[in-house]
Motif scaffolding. Structure first.
Motif, PDB file in Angstrom:
ATOM      1  N   ASP A  10       0.832  -1.209   0.000  1.00  0.00           N
ATOM      2  CA  ASP A  10       0.000   0.000   0.000  1.00  0.00           C
ATOM      3  C   ASP A  10       0.865   1.258   0.000  1.00  0.00           C
ATOM      4  O   ASP A  10       0.571   2.236  -0.700  1.00  0.00           O
ATOM      5  CB  ASP A  10      -0.925   0.006   1.217  1.00  0.00           C
ATOM      6  CG  ASP A  10      -2.054  -0.999   1.104  1.00  0.00           C
ATOM      7  OD1 ASP A  10      -2.326  -1.474  -0.017  1.00  0.00           O
ATOM      8  OD2 ASP A  10      -2.671  -1.322   2.143  1.00  0.00           O
ATOM      9  N   ALA A  11       1.941   1.240   0.799  1.00  0.00           N
ATOM     10  CA  ALA A  11       2.843   2.383   0.839  1.00  0.00           C
ATOM     11  C   ALA A  11       3.455   2.634  -0.534  1.00  0.00           C
ATOM     12  O   ALA A  11       3.562   3.782  -0.990  1.00  0.00           O
ATOM     13  CB  ALA A  11       3.947   2.143   1.870  1.00  0.00           C
ATOM     14  N   ALA A  12       3.852   1.569  -1.221  1.00  0.00           N
ATOM     15  CA  ALA A  12       4.441   1.701  -2.557  1.00  0.00           C
ATOM     16  C   ALA A  12       3.462   2.356  -3.521  1.00  0.00           C
ATOM     17  O   ALA A  12       3.840   3.222  -4.321  1.00  0.00           O
ATOM     18  CB  ALA A  12       4.870   0.329  -3.071  1.00  0.00           C
ATOM     19  N   ARG A  13       2.191   1.973  -3.457  1.00  0.00           N
ATOM     20  CA  ARG A  13       1.195   2.573  -4.350  1.00  0.00           C
ATOM     21  C   ARG A  13       1.007   4.061  -4.032  1.00  0.00           C
ATOM     22  O   ARG A  13       0.858   4.885  -4.944  1.00  0.00           O
ATOM     23  CB  ARG A  13      -0.123   1.814  -4.236  1.00  0.00           C
ATOM     24  CG  ARG A  13      -0.098   0.455  -4.945  1.00  0.00           C
ATOM     25  CD  ARG A  13      -1.468  -0.166  -5.003  1.00  0.00           C
ATOM     26  NE  ARG A  13      -1.878  -0.692  -3.705  1.00  0.00           N
ATOM     27  CZ  ARG A  13      -1.630  -1.926  -3.268  1.00  0.00           C
ATOM     28  NH1 ARG A  13      -0.956  -2.762  -4.057  1.00  0.00           N
ATOM     29  NH2 ARG A  13      -2.049  -2.327  -2.095  1.00  0.00           N
ATOM     30  N   HIS A  14       1.013   4.409  -2.747  1.00  0.00           N
ATOM     31  CA  HIS A  14       0.904   5.820  -2.382  1.00  0.00           C
ATOM     32  C   HIS A  14       2.084   6.629  -2.917  1.00  0.00           C
ATOM     33  O   HIS A  14       1.914   7.749  -3.421  1.00  0.00           O
ATOM     34  CB  HIS A  14       0.830   5.962  -0.863  1.00  0.00           C
ATOM     35  CG  HIS A  14      -0.499   5.595  -0.274  1.00  0.00           C
ATOM     36  ND1 HIS A  14      -1.681   6.135  -0.712  1.00  0.00           N
ATOM     37  CD2 HIS A  14      -0.817   4.738   0.743  1.00  0.00           C
ATOM     38  CE1 HIS A  14      -2.684   5.648   0.009  1.00  0.00           C
ATOM     39  NE2 HIS A  14      -2.193   4.794   0.878  1.00  0.00           N
ATOM     40  N   PRO A  69       7.944  -3.761  -4.383  1.00  0.00           N
ATOM     41  CA  PRO A  69       6.614  -3.310  -4.810  1.00  0.00           C
ATOM     42  C   PRO A  69       6.606  -1.873  -5.321  1.00  0.00           C
ATOM     43  O   PRO A  69       5.776  -1.516  -6.165  1.00  0.00           O
ATOM     44  CB  PRO A  69       5.751  -3.451  -3.547  1.00  0.00           C
ATOM     45  CG  PRO A  69       6.708  -3.466  -2.415  1.00  0.00           C
ATOM     46  CD  PRO A  69       7.954  -4.100  -2.946  1.00  0.00           C
ATOM     47  N   LEU A  70       7.541  -1.050  -4.869  1.00  0.00           N
ATOM     48  CA  LEU A  70       7.589   0.338  -5.322  1.00  0.00           C
ATOM     49  C   LEU A  70       7.976   0.418  -6.790  1.00  0.00           C
ATOM     50  O   LEU A  70       7.386   1.180  -7.571  1.00  0.00           O
ATOM     51  CB  LEU A  70       8.560   1.138  -4.461  1.00  0.00           C
ATOM     52  CG  LEU A  70       8.766   2.596  -4.863  1.00  0.00           C
ATOM     53  CD1 LEU A  70       7.439   3.346  -4.955  1.00  0.00           C
ATOM     54  CD2 LEU A  70       9.707   3.289  -3.882  1.00  0.00           C
ATOM     55  N   HIS A  71       8.967  -0.346  -7.207  1.00  0.00           N
ATOM     56  CA  HIS A  71       9.364  -0.327  -8.616  1.00  0.00           C
ATOM     57  C   HIS A  71       8.225  -0.830  -9.500  1.00  0.00           C
ATOM     58  O   HIS A  71       8.005  -0.305 -10.605  1.00  0.00           O
ATOM     59  CB  HIS A  71      10.614  -1.178  -8.815  1.00  0.00           C
ATOM     60  CG  HIS A  71      11.848  -0.541  -8.254  1.00  0.00           C
ATOM     61  ND1 HIS A  71      12.984  -1.255  -7.960  1.00  0.00           N
ATOM     62  CD2 HIS A  71      12.119   0.741  -7.909  1.00  0.00           C
ATOM     63  CE1 HIS A  71      13.912  -0.434  -7.472  1.00  0.00           C
ATOM     64  NE2 HIS A  71      13.403   0.776  -7.433  1.00  0.00           N
ATOM     65  N   GLU A  72       7.488  -1.824  -9.031  1.00  0.00           N
ATOM     66  CA  GLU A  72       6.341  -2.306  -9.789  1.00  0.00           C
ATOM     67  C   GLU A  72       5.265  -1.217  -9.894  1.00  0.00           C
ATOM     68  O   GLU A  72       4.684  -1.006 -10.975  1.00  0.00           O
ATOM     69  CB  GLU A  72       5.762  -3.548  -9.116  1.00  0.00           C
ATOM     70  CG  GLU A  72       6.670  -4.773  -9.164  1.00  0.00           C
ATOM     71  CD  GLU A  72       6.062  -5.957  -8.444  1.00  0.00           C
ATOM     72  OE1 GLU A  72       4.884  -5.863  -8.022  1.00  0.00           O
ATOM     73  OE2 GLU A  72       6.749  -6.991  -8.304  1.00  0.00           O
ATOM     74  N   ALA A  73       5.005  -0.534  -8.787  1.00  0.00           N
ATOM     75  CA  ALA A  73       3.969   0.504  -8.789  1.00  0.00           C
ATOM     76  C   ALA A  73       4.362   1.676  -9.679  1.00  0.00           C
ATOM     77  O   ALA A  73       3.515   2.242 -10.392  1.00  0.00           O
ATOM     78  CB  ALA A  73       3.711   0.983  -7.362  1.00  0.00           C
ATOM     79  N   LEU A  74       5.642   2.062  -9.674  1.00  0.00           N
ATOM     80  CA  LEU A  74       6.089   3.164 -10.529  1.00  0.00           C
ATOM     81  C   LEU A  74       6.007   2.792 -12.008  1.00  0.00           C
ATOM     82  O   LEU A  74       5.633   3.617 -12.845  1.00  0.00           O
ATOM     83  CB  LEU A  74       7.524   3.551 -10.159  1.00  0.00           C
ATOM     84  CG  LEU A  74       7.684   4.332  -8.858  1.00  0.00           C
ATOM     85  CD1 LEU A  74       9.154   4.402  -8.460  1.00  0.00           C
ATOM     86  CD2 LEU A  74       7.107   5.746  -8.994  1.00  0.00           C
ATOM     87  N   ALA A  75       6.340   1.549 -12.338  1.00  0.00           N
ATOM     88  CA  ALA A  75       6.246   1.109 -13.738  1.00  0.00           C
ATOM     89  C   ALA A  75       4.803   1.136 -14.218  1.00  0.00           C
ATOM     90  O   ALA A  75       4.529   1.430 -15.386  1.00  0.00           O
ATOM     91  CB  ALA A  75       6.834  -0.297 -13.877  1.00  0.00           C
ATOM     92  N   LEU A 107      13.852   6.120 -14.088  1.00  0.00           N
ATOM     93  CA  LEU A 107      14.089   6.182 -12.645  1.00  0.00           C
ATOM     94  C   LEU A 107      15.589   6.289 -12.400  1.00  0.00           C
ATOM     95  O   LEU A 107      16.358   5.412 -12.805  1.00  0.00           O
ATOM     96  CB  LEU A 107      13.523   4.940 -11.960  1.00  0.00           C
ATOM     97  CG  LEU A 107      13.593   4.902 -10.440  1.00  0.00           C
ATOM     98  CD1 LEU A 107      12.781   6.046  -9.824  1.00  0.00           C
ATOM     99  CD2 LEU A 107      13.099   3.563  -9.908  1.00  0.00           C
ATOM    100  N   GLU A 108      15.999   7.382 -11.775  1.00  0.00           N
ATOM    101  CA  GLU A 108      17.418   7.624 -11.497  1.00  0.00           C
ATOM    102  C   GLU A 108      17.682   7.536  -9.999  1.00  0.00           C
ATOM    103  O   GLU A 108      16.833   7.942  -9.193  1.00  0.00           O
ATOM    104  CB  GLU A 108      17.831   9.019 -11.965  1.00  0.00           C
ATOM    105  CG  GLU A 108      17.969   9.186 -13.450  1.00  0.00           C
ATOM    106  CD  GLU A 108      18.634  10.515 -13.793  1.00  0.00           C
ATOM    107  OE1 GLU A 108      19.132  11.199 -12.870  1.00  0.00           O
ATOM    108  OE2 GLU A 108      18.643  10.861 -14.982  1.00  0.00           O
TER     109      GLU A 108
END
Length: 346
Positions: free
Chosen positions: A248-252, A285-291, A299-300
């Motif tokens: 959930d944090a990653a999606r936010h 999960p954050l990299h998945e959500a950003l993609a 992403l740098e």
């Protein structure tokens, strides 16, 4: 450069950078040159600057900043600072007292004639990307995203950064609070609880029945909540509730980045802040959500920290190289052309 030419005045200019956040205060001095500013000496205080009815407490910040600035000036042999940048969490919303008090106080103490007062989001942006267009998410105790295309019409775009009661979704305090809520659910026997997080909460804070009374009155409540975020990450591999909190944090975080990112196929996004130290349980999960939210964005890794950004802003100000949008709340520039005669620091 030809030896007969005069040296760049900025090459001999000392600048001061300040990073004030939920976990304390960091202050650094650097010699500003054509290649920016690299910290020459740093002082860290673990005492967060207080916030009161009038906003960020200017006296409390100055009580820490002025002695530290004098000590740093003595260490590097600076008579004065050519420019200062103070980056503070909450500056945009709660910084009226700082904007009213700091210019004269720093001019009197250090001979400062050029001062940048910035939100921590701006200093995080500059530390991560420099003076380039893009989007930066600063994720630490709180969370804020900032983006710009560097055009006057575009200005700054901001998302979240509304504090632990109204937002900062996906930040350290948000994750810690969600983890402690899951612990309290397990303590009560309610659905959605996590026995693993309950065990970690007891180990960290003692009997959880006393946690509200110990937590609610504390002025550093966001930092205390954020201190539990690493425990959520440690439990994530074997606990579905903890893993769900981080997802959930990653999606936010991805939502905040998407809200401020300049349009275009080659958008640049950087992540910065201590929350990234949670590692794979959050970053995967954050990299998945950003993609998913920003397909095609580049992403740098952040080039530096918010403190590096404060020093770079001060160096750019001292050398008249500031290219970022100036804003009355997010980035305010004060030019002291007259004022008290500076006293030698120390």
């Amino acid at each position: 450069m030809d030896s007969a030419e005069s040296p760049d005045p900025a090459a001999e200019t000392f600048v001061l950078g300040v990073d004030s956040g939920g976990s304390g205060l960091r202050i650094a001095v650097a010699r500003a040159g054509a290649d920016g500013a690299r910290p020459a000496a740093t002082i860290t205080s673990r005492e967060p600057v207080r916030t009161g009815p009038a906003g960020i407490d200017a006296d409390h910040l100055l009580d820490q900043l002025l002695p530290a600035g004098e000590e740093l000036a003595r260490e590097v042999g600076a008579d004065r600072f050519g420019a200062v940048c103070v980056g503070a969490a909450g500056m945009g919303i709660l910084g009226d007292e700082l904007r009213a008090r700091l210019p004269d106080a720093l001019a009197a103490a250090f001979g400062v004639r050029r001062l940048a007062l910035a939100t921590d989001a701006v200093t995080a942006y500059v530390g991560a990307l420099g003076q380039r267009p893009g989007a930066v998410v600063a994720a630490g105790t709180g969370l804020v995203a900032l983006g710009t295309d560097l055009t006057p019409a575009g200005g700054w775009r901001r998302a979240d950064g509304w504090g632990h009661l109204l937002g900062d979704c996906g930040g350290g305090a948000w994750i810690g609070r969600a983890g402690l809520e899951a612990a309290m659910r397990a303590h009560d026997g309610r659905p959605g609880g996590s026995p693993a997080l309950l065990a970690r909460a007891r180990a960290e804070f003692g009997p959880v029945g006393g946690l509200p009374g110990a937590l609610y009155p504390r002025p550093d409540r966001p930092a205390v909540l954020a201190s539990f975020a690493p425990e959520v990450a440690r439990c994530a591999a074997g606990d579905a509730v903890a893993a769900g909190i981080l997802a959930d944090a990653a999606r936010h975080i991805a939502d905040a980045a998407a809200a401020v990112c300049p349009p275009g196929p080659d958008a640049t996004v950087a992540l910065t802040g201590g929350l990234l130290h949670l590692g794979t349980p959050l970053l995967s999960p954050l990299h998945e959500a950003l993609a998913e939210r920003l397909p095609g964005a580049r992403l740098e890794p952040a080039a530096g920290s918010p403190l590096d950004g404060a020093l770079a802003l001060a160096a750019a100000l001292a050398a008249d190289r500031l290219a970022l949008p100036v804003d009355g709340k997010l980035l305010q520039i004060t030019g002291h052309v007259t004022g008290p005669s500076p006293r030698r620091a120390g």
